[in-house]
Design a protein around this motif. Structure first.
Motif, PDB file in Angstrom:
ATOM      1  N   GLY A   1      56.088  38.748  39.405  1.00 30.08           N
ATOM      2  CA  GLY A   1      56.468  37.347  39.458  1.00 30.08           C
ATOM      3  C   GLY A   1      55.404  36.457  40.092  1.00 30.08           C
ATOM      4  O   GLY A   1      55.617  35.253  40.236  1.00 30.08           O
ATOM      5  N   VAL A   2      54.256  37.033  40.452  1.00 31.79           N
ATOM      6  CA  VAL A   2      53.175  36.198  40.988  1.00 31.79           C
ATOM      7  C   VAL A   2      52.436  35.576  39.805  1.00 31.79           C
ATOM      8  O   VAL A   2      52.026  36.285  38.880  1.00 31.79           O
ATOM      9  N   GLY A   3      52.255  34.257  39.845  1.00 28.33           N
ATOM     10  CA  GLY A   3      51.720  33.553  38.682  1.00 28.33           C
ATOM     11  C   GLY A   3      50.204  33.449  38.654  1.00 28.33           C
ATOM     12  O   GLY A   3      49.600  33.371  37.587  1.00 28.33           O
ATOM     13  N   GLU A   4      49.573  33.425  39.821  1.00 23.14           N
ATOM     14  CA  GLU A   4      48.129  33.209  39.886  1.00 23.14           C
ATOM     15  C   GLU A   4      47.434  34.551  40.055  1.00 23.14           C
ATOM     16  O   GLU A   4      47.647  35.255  41.054  1.00 23.14           O
ATOM     17  N   ILE A   5      46.617  34.906  39.091  1.00 23.90           N
ATOM     18  CA  ILE A   5      45.981  36.224  39.141  1.00 23.90           C
ATOM     19  C   ILE A   5      44.480  36.086  38.948  1.00 23.90           C
ATOM     20  O   ILE A   5      44.015  35.541  37.948  1.00 23.90           O
ATOM     21  N   TRP A   6      43.730  36.580  39.922  1.00 21.57           N
ATOM     22  CA  TRP A   6      42.267  36.554  39.864  1.00 21.57           C
ATOM     23  C   TRP A   6      41.737  37.973  39.735  1.00 21.57           C
ATOM     24  O   TRP A   6      42.406  38.944  40.100  1.00 21.57           O
ATOM     25  N   GLU A   7      40.506  38.031  39.276  1.00 24.02           N
ATOM     26  CA  GLU A   7      39.847  39.332  39.225  1.00 24.02           C
ATOM     27  C   GLU A   7      39.521  39.792  40.648  1.00 24.02           C
ATOM     28  O   GLU A   7      39.169  38.985  41.518  1.00 24.02           O
ATOM     29  N   ALA A   8      39.638  41.106  40.871  1.00 20.24           N
ATOM     30  CA  ALA A   8      39.474  41.656  42.225  1.00 20.24           C
ATOM     31  C   ALA A   8      38.112  41.316  42.836  1.00 20.24           C
ATOM     32  O   ALA A   8      37.985  41.186  44.052  1.00 20.24           O
ATOM     33  N   GLY A   9      37.094  41.149  41.990  1.00 18.52           N
ATOM     34  CA  GLY A   9      35.761  40.827  42.479  1.00 18.52           C
ATOM     35  C   GLY A   9      35.703  39.526  43.268  1.00 18.52           C
ATOM     36  O   GLY A   9      34.751  39.284  44.021  1.00 18.52           O
ATOM     37  N   GLU A  10      36.704  38.661  43.095  1.00 18.90           N
ATOM     38  CA  GLU A  10      36.721  37.389  43.828  1.00 18.90           C
ATOM     39  C   GLU A  10      37.134  37.555  45.283  1.00 18.90           C
ATOM     40  O   GLU A  10      37.019  36.614  46.075  1.00 18.90           O
ATOM     41  N   PHE A  11      37.633  38.750  45.616  1.00 19.30           N
ATOM     42  CA  PHE A  11      38.181  38.912  46.969  1.00 19.30           C
ATOM     43  C   PHE A  11      37.121  38.733  48.050  1.00 19.30           C
ATOM     44  O   PHE A  11      37.311  37.982  49.013  1.00 19.30           O
ATOM     45  N   GLU A  12      35.988  39.398  47.880  1.00 19.75           N
ATOM     46  CA  GLU A  12      34.941  39.315  48.905  1.00 19.75           C
ATOM     47  C   GLU A  12      34.434  37.886  49.082  1.00 19.75           C
ATOM     48  O   GLU A  12      34.394  37.384  50.211  1.00 19.75           O
ATOM     49  N   PRO A  13      34.043  37.201  47.987  1.00 20.54           N
ATOM     50  CA  PRO A  13      33.601  35.800  48.150  1.00 20.54           C
ATOM     51  C   PRO A  13      34.694  34.917  48.765  1.00 20.54           C
ATOM     52  O   PRO A  13      34.405  34.065  49.607  1.00 20.54           O
ATOM     53  N   PHE A  14      35.941  35.154  48.364  1.00 22.16           N
ATOM     54  CA  PHE A  14      37.044  34.364  48.922  1.00 22.16           C
ATOM     55  C   PHE A  14      37.145  34.579  50.427  1.00 22.16           C
ATOM     56  O   PHE A  14      37.263  33.627  51.208  1.00 22.16           O
ATOM     57  N   MET A  15      37.081  35.836  50.848  1.00 24.14           N
ATOM     58  CA  MET A  15      37.222  36.130  52.268  1.00 24.14           C
ATOM     59  C   MET A  15      36.023  35.592  53.055  1.00 24.14           C
ATOM     60  O   MET A  15      36.169  35.105  54.168  1.00 24.14           O
ATOM     61  N   ARG A  16      34.841  35.681  52.431  1.00 19.22           N
ATOM     62  CA  ARG A  16      33.650  35.182  53.109  1.00 19.22           C
ATOM     63  C   ARG A  16      33.770  33.682  53.339  1.00 19.22           C
ATOM     64  O   ARG A  16      33.538  33.178  54.443  1.00 19.22           O
ATOM     65  N   ALA A  17      34.158  32.963  52.282  1.00 24.70           N
ATOM     66  CA  ALA A  17      34.304  31.509  52.396  1.00 24.70           C
ATOM     67  C   ALA A  17      35.347  31.162  53.458  1.00 24.70           C
ATOM     68  O   ALA A  17      35.127  30.298  54.306  1.00 24.70           O
ATOM     69  N   THR A  18      36.477  31.886  53.423  1.00 21.55           N
ATOM     70  CA  THR A  18      37.552  31.583  54.367  1.00 21.55           C
ATOM     71  C   THR A  18      37.096  31.843  55.797  1.00 21.55           C
ATOM     72  O   THR A  18      37.352  31.049  56.699  1.00 21.55           O
ATOM     73  N   ARG A  19      36.413  32.973  55.991  1.00 20.94           N
ATOM     74  CA  ARG A  19      35.905  33.308  57.312  1.00 20.94           C
ATOM     75  C   ARG A  19      35.011  32.191  57.854  1.00 20.94           C
ATOM     76  O   ARG A  19      35.012  31.904  59.039  1.00 20.94           O
ATOM     77  N   GLN A  20      34.264  31.609  56.917  1.00 20.41           N
ATOM     78  CA  GLN A  20      33.324  30.555  57.333  1.00 20.41           C
ATOM     79  C   GLN A  20      33.966  29.181  57.282  1.00 20.41           C
ATOM     80  O   GLN A  20      33.296  28.155  57.450  1.00 20.41           O
TER      81      GLN A  20
END
Lengths: 532, 532
Positions: B153-172
């Motif tokens: 039921g989760v509507g927004e789905i990204w490719e797993a490769g986005e996880f690292e860049p996402f976490m890096r951006a969030t961390r910063q």
């Protein structure tokens, strides 16, 4: 040479599961067994017994050969496998690290083996966790030092707590003596030679001269999910200024374990015999099962009931299109009449794995299209079996299978050029792998075959429904795709693999799984004898 | 209140394993079934069906409650479980991390869930590995984005490769936008609000103000064998100068998962029903089995054949003295007539575990000494069951069992003082634990019982042969040892545990395993009906 089927008996055994009529897989029994006869409850033969004295001699010899490789200026450390988390505080069933098992036959966490070939007194030391009565109330008894010695033949046994101080001292090139109360059993009660307080001078001198090595089972990847403590140990050494170089212990184990002793072959044979019985039971229920996991349950049940530890790898039971996935372990699909059922299964007995594949027609008869593919795979396997002999390599075995595949696929219209790599589109895996303590056992691929080497021979053909669609995306394939499309449509969704386990002998090989029905006629005959 | 046995039918079913006469465990079937009647092949009822729409609503509600806990200034990250190494390149069967499963029902490695309750567009994002046709030839298909959405039921789905860049951006504390080709499915196709490029301003502002948190499932120990990647993630954050504080996500899951929904109770009930059938089959063969593992094989087989994933924890099958080891999982011992067989087993169905113990007399009748102990345990369990109601705590349930034990043990001469902790020498474990996605499920021990809480009630008494010898080593125990020695000699080597699974209801509790024979008479009657 591959041996044929010797005799299959059909029996009505009230204590056997499912149909009133169930096949006994005691295929090696001489013919003449009458239908309806009560057979032994355990068609697989009794488990082989490895005489204690003989086992201890063989384990000692293995350690001596490893010690020879390590040399007097070095030491080797092996650690037990770590229990693996299933969920929360529940672990999967423990499995010992193979190389420690290979040298000790000890099957318990927390055990460590140290080989110091240059030591004048303790060439080998076993480290054992001290027994805790409180813990044994919860999880059962652990080895006493006497038991550990009786199983492994190692005479010197220290408490596991001595490991860290021992390693620290060694790293620093210092002599080490365990605390008296930590020496649980001693191999050598002779008084310490004057001027030789540790007996480890050869190693300590080598460390001082920067010429010593510590052999560990280092993981192949830095982010490994096993051998993590070995990695840590190595890491700590690198951070210390020490004369001890960390080296991989894999080469010696890869070399030794590649050639099996007679005792090892007996264990593998028994794993194969248990697997044979499981396949017979699978054949008996294949026509009744509506879901793959029912057959998988029957196989795993037979493994355990006959005293195997379980599987050597998760059973692969795939019906219809699922037979085209090589390592399909879901077993959640349906089985329909007219489909093929691919069973790639292997019991693990005494730490050794079998690995056998049979592809059965669910309704008892192959369709003409299924038979075309089955016979192509069988012919490739026969060719590969003929190539399995001393002096050849696994590449020779694979090339024999591939050559046969090329002929068959050209004849069936599934490739357009015989002498090309096109056959690899339908036969996309190797023909063989070494078999032993690992189902994909250690061993050097290019090494010439010699007596005692055990490996699989398992050609296969797989026609996944989306195969042409995927190929069509590559422009250079468009001609090929159009040429083979008619044949492909005929064979779509068929997957066939036939796999046997062989041991190289002085004059050829012995097929350990030869007793399991294999040719098209044998398989159909089996299915029809047991169907209900 | 505990319910009694409603009706047990004995049938001659040619398709059931072992004896001609095999018990159907369909104990809930109304009475009046005649002996010899052909019963359904699957005495356990059909698996419950969880309507897709209802499941998606419930999963969304769970995520909403977790999001409420996390708050708009924070984010929560859940990672899939990691496959565990069996040996070499063989893994154990994969099991999903429970909390990720609890929020998504996705059962595949490599999946990640991110909750960002303050995000204006993507409050929840699922990250999925891109499908690889080449890999699927080997190990089978993986979720398509559409499937993952339909299940979770989760509507927004990204490719797993986005996880690292996402976490890096969030961390910063930087805004993040996935690459367009990595957005596999989007929940929100509305144009980006001008001046609001990411929709994550609330979080980014909180990070800038040093007031944001990252919720992770941190392991309880630093040297954990699971949640290692979460630990790494936290470690990397600590090394960065960031406004993101790492916090444990356990409290919210512990609180939520402690109270089961109706759908969860149905899944646990089915796991219990499958376990019931396995116990019936165990009872049927108990008298014939010569080794424990034969019975264990029968139990695990029944689990798998009925569609359970397998066990929720390794089956405990202990005969005679082995019944006195609490978590005995060797199953390598012999079973002799006259002994007790302790079976502590639980199927896992739909990720939920059952956990039931029955102690059977191998030859069908309890000896007088065995009956003494059995009835003492039963009385303790009855007392504990009476205490299981809303408003009480698990401590109340345990105290009720312990009080009953004190009376029985004093009467049997196994303690010298009623009001002491002496009873704990023979009953050395707790009476209850929470039950759910883990067999030892998460939950706060002191929390008052409320409807939907599921837990075990499992008193036991264990007389290990070495128990007095161990006690005698403590001088203060010498009087006790001498006083109870005569009684101890009578009960030596007996181990009995009786365990049921209950769910708290508005006015008391429902015993999910009530249908399994439990009293001494019920158990003897069962054994004698099915013996052969």
């Amino acid at each position: 040479m591959s041996r044929g089927l010797r005799g299959v008996a059909k029996v009505c055994a009230p204590f056997l599961f499912m149909a009133g009529a169930v096949l006994t897989p005691n295929w090696r029994a001489s013919a003449g067994q009458t239908n309806g006869a009560r057979v032994s409850e355990r068609p697989a033969p009794r488990a082989p017994v490895w005489d204690d004295r003989e086992r201890i001699i063989e384990l000692s010899e293995r350690r001596a050969r490893v010690a020879e490789f390590v040399g007097p200026k070095s030491l080797l450390v092996l650690l037990s496998g770590e229990p693996r988390v299933y969920a929360g505080d529940v672990d999967y069933k423990f499995r010992q690290e193979n190389n420690l098992f290979y040298l000790t036959h000890l099957n318990q966490p927390g055990v460590m083996l140290v080989l110091m070939p240059g030591h004048t007194k303790h060439r080998e030391v076993l480290l054992l966790p001290r027994r805790s009565p409180a813990a044994e109330v919860w999880t059962g008894r652990t080895y006493s030092p006497e038991e550990a010695r009786a199983i492994s033949g190692v005479g010197e046994i220290w408490e596991a707590g001595e490991f860290e101080p021992f390693m620290r001292a060694t790293r620093q090139g210092r002599a080490f003596k365990p605390r008296a109360e930590s020496i649980l059993l001693s191999a050598n009660t002779a008084p310490v030679v004057s001027g030789s307080p540790t007996g480890n001078e050869t190693l300590l001198t080598a460390i001082a001269q920067d010429a010593a090595s510590l052999f560990l089972l280092l993981p192949s990847e830095t982010e490994s999910r096993e051998f993590r403590r070995e990695q840590e140990l190595a890491g700590r050494l690198v951070q210390t200024d020490t004369g001890l170089t960390v080296r991989s212990a894999w080469p010696v184990f890869t070399r030794l374990r590649q050639v099996k002793s007679a005792a090892e072959v007996r264990l593998i044979q028994h794993a194969v015999d248990i697997t044979a019985e499981s396949l017979a039971r699978a054949a008996a229920i294949a026509g009744r099962a509506s879901l793959e996991y029912e057959v998988e349950a029957e196989i795993d049940y037979t493994f355990r009931r006959l005293g195997a530890e379980g599987w050597g790898y998760p059973s692969i039971v795939g019906c219809g299109p699922n037979a085209t996935t090589l390592h399909y372990t879901d077993a959640s699909g349906a089985c329909a009449p007219g489909e093929l059922m691919l069973l790639d299964v292997g019991a693990e007995f005494g730490h050794y794995s079998a690995d056998v594949t049979r592809t059965l027609p669910v309704s008892g008869r192959f369709t003409p299209a299924q038979a075309d593919i089955y016979n192509a795979v069988l012919a490739a396997q026969e060719a590969a079996l003929r190539a399995a002999k001393p002096g050849a390599t696994l590449a020779d075995v694979h090339n024999a299978a591939a050559d046969s595949m090329r002929d068959s696929l050209l004849r069936l219209g599934l490739v357009t050029e015989r002498n090309s790599t096109q056959y690899g589109i339908w036969f996309m895996h190797g023909t063989s792998h070494w078999l032993g303590l690992n189902v994909h056992d250690v061993g050097q691929m290019g090494r010439k075959l010699e007596p005692g080497m055990v490996f699989t021979i398992e050609p296969g053909l797989y026609f996944r429904a989306d195969a042409l669609e995927r190929l069509a995306k590559r422009p250079e394939m468009s001609k090929f795709v159009e040429a083979v499309r008619p044949a492909f449509e005929k064979y779509k969704n068929i997957g066939v693999r036939i796999e046997d386990d062989v041991v190289i002998t002085a004059d050829g090989h012995r097929n350990l799984s030869a007793a399991i029905p294999r040719t098209l006629n044998e398989v159909e005959s089996l299915m029809n004898r047991v169907k209900h």
